[in-house]
Design a protein around this motif. Structure first.
Motif, PDB file in Angstrom:
ATOM      1  N   VAL A  59      51.236  46.239  38.040  1.00 53.83           N
ATOM      2  CA  VAL A  59      50.494  44.959  38.056  1.00 53.83           C
ATOM      3  C   VAL A  59      49.947  45.006  36.483  1.00 53.83           C
ATOM      4  CG1 VAL A  59      48.473  43.728  38.808  1.00 53.83           C
ATOM      5  CG2 VAL A  59      49.797  44.937  40.682  1.00 53.83           C
ATOM      6  N   ILE A  60      49.697  45.857  36.156  1.00 51.62           N
ATOM      7  CA  ILE A  60      48.838  45.840  34.743  1.00 51.62           C
ATOM      8  C   ILE A  60      50.282  45.479  33.635  1.00 51.62           C
ATOM      9  CG2 ILE A  60      48.015  47.241  32.704  1.00 51.62           C
ATOM     10  CD1 ILE A  60      46.536  48.792  34.736  1.00 51.62           C
ATOM     11  N   THR A  61      51.259  46.155  33.968  1.00 50.92           N
ATOM     12  CA  THR A  61      52.577  45.491  32.976  1.00 50.92           C
ATOM     13  C   THR A  61      52.778  44.123  33.292  1.00 50.92           C
ATOM     14  OG1 THR A  61      53.283  48.056  33.269  1.00 50.92           O
ATOM     15  CG2 THR A  61      54.970  46.266  32.430  1.00 50.92           C
ATOM     16  N   LEU A  62      52.775  43.706  34.517  1.00 48.12           N
ATOM     17  CA  LEU A  62      53.131  42.192  34.813  1.00 48.12           C
ATOM     18  C   LEU A  62      52.160  41.508  34.131  1.00 48.12           C
ATOM     19  CD1 LEU A  62      54.729  39.920  36.307  1.00 48.12           C
ATOM     20  CD2 LEU A  62      53.113  40.408  38.526  1.00 48.12           C
ATOM     21  N   MET A  63      50.615  41.767  34.172  1.00 45.88           N
ATOM     22  CA  MET A  63      49.809  40.922  33.362  1.00 45.88           C
ATOM     23  C   MET A  63      49.986  40.888  31.891  1.00 45.88           C
ATOM     24  SD  MET A  63      46.463  42.085  35.932  1.00 45.88           S
ATOM     25  CE  MET A  63      45.477  41.417  34.434  1.00 45.88           C
ATOM     26  N   TYR A  64      50.374  42.230  31.514  1.00 47.76           N
ATOM     27  CA  TYR A  64      50.686  42.220  30.057  1.00 47.76           C
ATOM     28  C   TYR A  64      51.639  41.050  29.459  1.00 47.76           C
ATOM     29  CZ  TYR A  64      52.426  44.129  25.412  1.00 47.76           C
ATOM     30  OH  TYR A  64      52.682  44.138  24.266  1.00 47.76           O
ATOM     31  N   PHE A  65      52.695  40.891  30.314  1.00 50.44           N
ATOM     32  CA  PHE A  65      53.758  40.206  29.659  1.00 50.44           C
ATOM     33  C   PHE A  65      53.365  38.542  30.227  1.00 50.44           C
ATOM     34  CE2 PHE A  65      56.355  43.970  30.012  1.00 50.44           C
ATOM     35  CZ  PHE A  65      57.033  43.919  28.856  1.00 50.44           C
ATOM     36  N   MET A  66      52.678  38.655  31.213  1.00 50.57           N
ATOM     37  CA  MET A  66      52.128  37.147  31.560  1.00 50.57           C
ATOM     38  C   MET A  66      51.143  36.516  30.658  1.00 50.57           C
ATOM     39  SD  MET A  66      50.248  36.230  35.303  1.00 50.57           S
ATOM     40  CE  MET A  66      48.668  37.091  34.836  1.00 50.57           C
ATOM     41  N   PHE A  67      50.335  37.532  29.871  1.00 53.20           N
ATOM     42  CA  PHE A  67      49.359  37.140  29.023  1.00 53.20           C
ATOM     43  C   PHE A  67      49.674  37.337  27.884  1.00 53.20           C
ATOM     44  CE2 PHE A  67      46.138  38.039  32.335  1.00 53.20           C
ATOM     45  CZ  PHE A  67      45.786  36.884  32.639  1.00 53.20           C
ATOM     46  N   SER A  68      51.155  37.737  27.504  1.00 55.69           N
ATOM     47  CA  SER A  68      51.507  37.917  25.973  1.00 55.69           C
ATOM     48  C   SER A  68      51.605  36.375  25.435  1.00 55.69           C
ATOM     49  CB  SER A  68      52.954  38.144  26.246  1.00 55.69           C
ATOM     50  OG  SER A  68      53.421  38.574  24.792  1.00 55.69           O
ATOM     51  N   GLY A  69      50.823  36.747  24.147  1.00 51.91           N
ATOM     52  CA  GLY A  69      50.877  35.493  23.418  1.00 51.91           C
ATOM     53  C   GLY A  69      49.593  34.266  23.879  1.00 51.91           C
ATOM     54  N   ALA A  70      48.946  34.668  24.902  1.00 50.83           N
ATOM     55  CA  ALA A  70      48.154  33.732  25.268  1.00 50.83           C
ATOM     56  C   ALA A  70      46.768  34.071  24.471  1.00 50.83           C
ATOM     57  CB  ALA A  70      47.814  33.725  26.755  1.00 50.83           C
ATOM     58  N   ALA A  71      45.964  32.807  24.520  1.00 49.05           N
ATOM     59  CA  ALA A  71      44.601  32.997  23.903  1.00 49.05           C
ATOM     60  C   ALA A  71      43.540  32.441  24.809  1.00 49.05           C
ATOM     61  CB  ALA A  71      44.732  32.360  22.402  1.00 49.05           C
ATOM     62  N   TYR A  72      42.389  32.791  24.411  1.00 45.62           N
ATOM     63  CA  TYR A  72      41.224  32.027  25.256  1.00 45.62           C
ATOM     64  C   TYR A  72      41.020  30.636  24.890  1.00 45.62           C
ATOM     65  CZ  TYR A  72      39.554  36.393  27.142  1.00 45.62           C
ATOM     66  OH  TYR A  72      39.524  37.609  27.916  1.00 45.62           O
ATOM     67  N   PRO A  73      40.510  29.647  25.706  1.00 38.03           N
ATOM     68  CA  PRO A  73      40.285  28.521  25.180  1.00 38.03           C
ATOM     69  C   PRO A  73      38.951  28.358  24.421  1.00 38.03           C
ATOM     70  CG  PRO A  73      39.874  28.783  27.536  1.00 38.03           C
ATOM     71  CD  PRO A  73      40.617  30.193  27.152  1.00 38.03           C
ATOM     72  N   PRO A  74      38.819  27.420  23.706  1.00 41.49           N
ATOM     73  CA  PRO A  74      37.647  27.380  22.862  1.00 41.49           C
ATOM     74  C   PRO A  74      36.423  27.366  23.530  1.00 41.49           C
ATOM     75  CG  PRO A  74      39.330  25.480  22.029  1.00 41.49           C
ATOM     76  CD  PRO A  74      39.830  26.238  23.388  1.00 41.49           C
ATOM     77  N   ALA A  76      35.270  29.971  25.111  1.00 39.28           N
ATOM     78  CA  ALA A  76      35.240  30.958  26.216  1.00 39.28           C
ATOM     79  C   ALA A  76      34.586  32.430  25.808  1.00 39.28           C
ATOM     80  CB  ALA A  76      36.824  31.105  26.630  1.00 39.28           C
ATOM     81  N   PRO A  77      33.551  32.761  26.743  1.00 40.24           N
ATOM     82  CA  PRO A  77      32.846  34.088  26.566  1.00 40.24           C
ATOM     83  C   PRO A  77      33.786  35.203  26.651  1.00 40.24           C
ATOM     84  CG  PRO A  77      31.920  32.970  28.529  1.00 40.24           C
ATOM     85  CD  PRO A  77      33.088  32.060  28.137  1.00 40.24           C
ATOM     86  N   SER A  78      34.432  35.866  25.649  1.00 43.36           N
ATOM     87  CA  SER A  78      34.815  37.011  25.944  1.00 43.36           C
ATOM     88  C   SER A  78      34.776  37.985  24.602  1.00 43.36           C
ATOM     89  CB  SER A  78      36.479  36.905  26.122  1.00 43.36           C
ATOM     90  OG  SER A  78      37.227  38.092  26.357  1.00 43.36           O
ATOM     91  N   PRO A  79      34.600  39.176  24.760  1.00 44.39           N
ATOM     92  CA  PRO A  79      34.442  39.926  23.515  1.00 44.39           C
ATOM     93  C   PRO A  79      35.838  40.677  23.192  1.00 44.39           C
ATOM     94  CG  PRO A  79      33.798  41.305  25.396  1.00 44.39           C
ATOM     95  CD  PRO A  79      34.216  40.087  26.086  1.00 44.39           C
ATOM     96  N   PHE A  80      36.895  40.206  23.738  1.00 41.72           N
ATOM     97  CA  PHE A  80      38.142  40.856  23.634  1.00 41.72           C
ATOM     98  C   PHE A  80      39.242  39.863  22.668  1.00 41.72           C
ATOM     99  CE2 PHE A  80      37.018  44.255  26.114  1.00 41.72           C
ATOM    100  CZ  PHE A  80      36.384  43.715  27.237  1.00 41.72           C
ATOM    101  N   SER A  81      40.116  40.460  22.166  1.00 32.66           N
ATOM    102  CA  SER A  81      41.055  39.595  21.376  1.00 32.66           C
ATOM    103  C   SER A  81      42.294  38.733  22.089  1.00 32.66           C
ATOM    104  CB  SER A  81      41.633  40.395  20.377  1.00 32.66           C
ATOM    105  OG  SER A  81      42.634  41.507  21.147  1.00 32.66           O
ATOM    106  N   SER A  82      42.266  39.024  23.364  1.00 36.61           N
ATOM    107  CA  SER A  82      43.311  38.497  24.284  1.00 36.61           C
ATOM    108  C   SER A  82      42.805  38.518  25.504  1.00 36.61           C
ATOM    109  CB  SER A  82      44.587  38.967  23.962  1.00 36.61           C
ATOM    110  OG  SER A  82      44.590  40.181  24.681  1.00 36.61           O
ATOM    111  N   PRO A  83      43.456  37.552  26.611  1.00 41.07           N
ATOM    112  CA  PRO A  83      42.866  37.534  27.912  1.00 41.07           C
ATOM    113  C   PRO A  83      43.590  38.963  28.497  1.00 41.07           C
ATOM    114  CG  PRO A  83      43.837  35.564  27.375  1.00 41.07           C
ATOM    115  CD  PRO A  83      44.049  36.353  26.128  1.00 41.07           C
ATOM    116  N   PHE A  84      44.492  39.642  28.053  1.00 40.45           N
ATOM    117  CA  PHE A  84      44.913  40.669  28.762  1.00 40.45           C
ATOM    118  C   PHE A  84      43.930  41.778  28.630  1.00 40.45           C
ATOM    119  CE2 PHE A  84      47.027  44.848  27.995  1.00 40.45           C
ATOM    120  CZ  PHE A  84      47.578  45.225  29.225  1.00 40.45           C
TER     121      PHE A  84
END
Length: 280
Positions: A59-74, A76-84
């Motif tokens: 599941v983690i691997t699937l999420m990695y490819f699913m979120f690949s290249g995605a970015a948070y919407p303007p 959006a509160p998150s301390p991380f560089s990507s949704p993954f």
């Protein structure tokens, strides 16, 4: 026993010697033997082993490819560089809680339905020894699960946290212990495996929804915040978020870990009280 011409010593098993105890709390030999039996039984169930070990990493691997290249919407509160990064942290910490709850509740109900549990409880093995053995066996399985999932996430998929990965691993194990405790407790109120599965939407889904995964807890209505504060998954997720954003273990994270451990111990204690000796 005495006979003509002498005597023959007879050692009755009931008066031979008292069972060994571990500091007056656990009977060491029955506890170890029961833990080994559960681990051997679990190892023989290849589907359960695959679910415990392989599913989180897949599941983690699937999420990695699913979120690949995605970015948070303007905004959006998150301390991380990507949704993954955010999703992987949640999955590493809360997946053991959910999965071990399901497996423990179903396995315990299977033991009861097959008559194994009833036969075990007719022996000198106490309820606390039995439940401690289940908790230990499934915690070992959860440790193997968390180890594989963390290796895949941190070393293969470039998952990163500000805090030490060891704390993510440790919190995952604690959450798994909580899942085992809740699974054992809920299995006491189920008559069939299907009823055990029905506890998932009743016990687990509300916790995951109100933990702050979808909507931050502070943005919820006040009465929902009170409900969320009474659920251990909220503290489990908060501890993970603290590790994800702070280089050192914070006081909030320590408090949350202690609360989750207290919930796990309380669940195991209630499970021991509600465990029935006879199957209705």
């Amino acid at each position: 026993m005495f006979v003509d011409g002498g005597s023959v010593p007879v050692h009755h098993p009931a008066h031979h010697r008292a069972p060994s105890r571990l500091t007056g709390f656990l009977q060491l030999r029955p506890f170890v033997a029961t833990t080994g039996r559960i681990l051997r039984q679990l190892a023989g169930d290849h589907r359960s082993v695959a679910m415990i070990l392989a599913v989180p990493s897949l599941v983690i691997t699937l999420m990695y490819f699913m979120f690949s290249g995605a970015a948070y919407p303007p905004g959006a509160p998150s301390p991380f560089s990507s949704p993954f990064q955010s999703a992987c942290l949640i999955l590493l910490g809360l997946f053991p809680l959910f999965l071990m709850f399901v497996i423990t509740a179903i396995t315990m109900q299977r033991e009861r339905a097959s008559g194994t549990l009833e036969r075990i409880l007719t022996t000198p093995l106490r309820r606390v020894d039995l439940l401690a053995a289940y908790g230990t066996a499934f915690s070992i399985a959860a440790a193997a699960q968390a180890s594989l999932a963390c290796v895949v996430a941190f070393w293969l998929l470039d998952f990163q946290t500000v805090g030490s990965p060891a704390w993510v691993f440790g919190i995952a194990i604690i959450n798994a212990m909580l899942g085992v405790g809740l699974g054992l407790l809920c299995s006491a109120f189920a008559r069939t495996e299907f009823q055990a599965v029905q506890f998932i939407p009743l016990v687990m889904v509300p916790q995951l929804l109100l933990a702050g995964i979808i909507v931050p807890r502070a943005a919820m209505p006040e009465w929902l915040q009170w409900v969320s504060n009474a659920m251990p998954a909220s503290y489990a997720l908060e501890a993970l978020q603290q590790v994800g954003t702070h280089p050192e273990l914070t006081g909030v994270a320590v408090r949350d870990i202690v609360i989750v451990l207290a919930f796990a111990v309380a669940a195991l204690g209630l499970a021991a009280v509600t465990l029935r000796r006879r199957t209705p």
